[in-house]
Design a protein around this motif. Structure first.
Motif, short mmCIF file in Angstrom:
data_model
loop_
_atom_site.label_atom_id
_atom_site.label_comp_id
_atom_site.label_asym_id
_atom_site.label_seq_id
_atom_site.Cartn_x
_atom_site.Cartn_y
_atom_site.Cartn_z
N SER A 68 101.36 -14.21 40.10
CA SER A 68 102.26 -15.33 40.28
C SER A 68 103.42 -14.89 41.15
O SER A 68 103.61 -13.69 41.38
N LYS A 69 104.19 -15.84 41.63
CA LYS A 69 105.34 -15.48 42.46
C LYS A 69 106.52 -16.37 42.14
O LYS A 69 106.36 -17.53 41.75
N ASP A 70 107.68 -15.79 42.30
CA ASP A 70 108.93 -16.51 42.13
C ASP A 70 109.61 -16.52 43.49
O ASP A 70 110.17 -15.51 43.91
N ASP A 71 109.54 -17.65 44.17
CA ASP A 71 110.09 -17.73 45.52
C ASP A 71 111.60 -17.48 45.53
O ASP A 71 112.13 -16.90 46.48
N ALA A 72 112.28 -17.90 44.51
CA ALA A 72 113.73 -17.74 44.46
C ALA A 72 114.11 -16.27 44.37
O ALA A 72 115.17 -15.86 44.85
N LYS A 73 113.26 -15.48 43.75
CA LYS A 73 113.54 -14.05 43.58
C LYS A 73 112.79 -13.17 44.56
O LYS A 73 112.91 -11.95 44.51
N ASN A 74 111.99 -13.78 45.44
CA ASN A 74 111.17 -13.00 46.38
C ASN A 74 110.37 -11.93 45.62
O ASN A 74 110.30 -10.76 46.06
N THR A 75 109.79 -12.32 44.53
CA THR A 75 109.09 -11.36 43.68
C THR A 75 107.71 -11.90 43.32
O THR A 75 107.55 -13.08 43.02
N VAL A 76 106.73 -11.02 43.36
CA VAL A 76 105.37 -11.32 42.93
C VAL A 76 105.09 -10.52 41.67
O VAL A 76 105.45 -9.35 41.58
N TYR A 77 104.45 -11.16 40.72
CA TYR A 77 104.15 -10.54 39.43
C TYR A 77 102.65 -10.40 39.25
O TYR A 77 101.87 -11.20 39.76
N LEU A 78 102.26 -9.40 38.49
CA LEU A 78 100.87 -9.25 38.06
C LEU A 78 100.89 -9.08 36.55
O LEU A 78 101.27 -8.02 36.06
N GLN A 79 100.54 -10.14 35.85
CA GLN A 79 100.43 -10.07 34.39
C GLN A 79 99.06 -9.56 34.05
O GLN A 79 98.05 -10.16 34.43
N MET A 80 99.02 -8.46 33.32
CA MET A 80 97.76 -7.82 32.98
C MET A 80 97.57 -7.86 31.47
O MET A 80 98.35 -7.25 30.73
N ASN A 81 96.59 -8.59 31.03
CA ASN A 81 96.27 -8.71 29.61
C ASN A 81 94.92 -8.08 29.31
O ASN A 81 94.12 -7.83 30.21
N SER A 82 94.67 -7.83 28.04
CA SER A 82 93.39 -7.26 27.61
C SER A 82 93.03 -6.04 28.45
O SER A 82 91.90 -5.91 28.94
N LEU A 83 93.99 -5.16 28.59
CA LEU A 83 93.78 -4.00 29.46
C LEU A 83 92.68 -3.09 28.92
O LEU A 83 92.52 -2.92 27.71
N LYS A 84 91.94 -2.53 29.86
CA LYS A 84 90.85 -1.62 29.54
C LYS A 84 91.17 -0.23 30.09
O LYS A 84 91.97 -0.09 31.02
N ILE A 85 90.51 0.77 29.56
CA ILE A 85 90.73 2.14 30.03
C ILE A 85 90.45 2.23 31.52
O ILE A 85 91.16 2.94 32.25
N GLU A 86 89.47 1.51 31.98
CA GLU A 86 89.12 1.56 33.40
C GLU A 86 90.13 0.86 34.32
O GLU A 86 90.00 0.92 35.54
N ASP A 87 91.13 0.23 33.74
CA ASP A 87 92.22 -0.33 34.56
C ASP A 87 93.25 0.75 34.92
O ASP A 87 94.17 0.47 35.70
#
Length: 122
Positions: A68-87
């Protein structure tokens, strides 16, 4: 010149969550596609997700990761759920001039952050 700075990496147990941030500076945010890539030890850098006019994901993270991105903050996010060891990998954000396609190889990105380590343990 575009500068990118990742943050939010760390260590988490399998099944947990992390949110990575990529702060973009130096140019108008709307002119660029921003992608997340990762590189595990001994492996090539691989595409994870990207956003521009649309969003795209690698099959390995679909349904678990959200960009996702927040245009006002010039920031892109990566929300990572259900993480696996291979991540487990170093995660990089990257930027390139805006294009209609968002799923592109790393060679087509012009600007890169320094990376942030994500470690998932059992």
């Amino acid at each position: 010149q575009v500068q990118l700075a990742e943050s939010g990496g760390g260590s988490v147990q399998a099944g947990g969550s992390l949110r990575l941030s990529c702060a973009v500076s130096g140019s108008s945010f709307s002119n660029y596609n921003v992608g997340w890539f990762r590189q595990a030890p001994g492996k090539e850098r691989e595409f994870v997700a990207a956003t521009g006019g649309a969003t795209g994901y690698a099959d390995s993270v679909k349904g678990r990761f959200t960009i996702s991105k927040d245009d006002a903050k010039n920031t892109v996010y990566l929300q990572m759920n259900s993480l696996k060891i291979e991540d487990t990998a170093v995660y990089y954000c990257a930027a390139r001039s805006a294009s209609g396609m968002v799923i592109l190889p790393s060679s087509l990105y012009d600007f890169w952050g320094q990376g942030t380590q994500v470690t998932v343990s059992s």
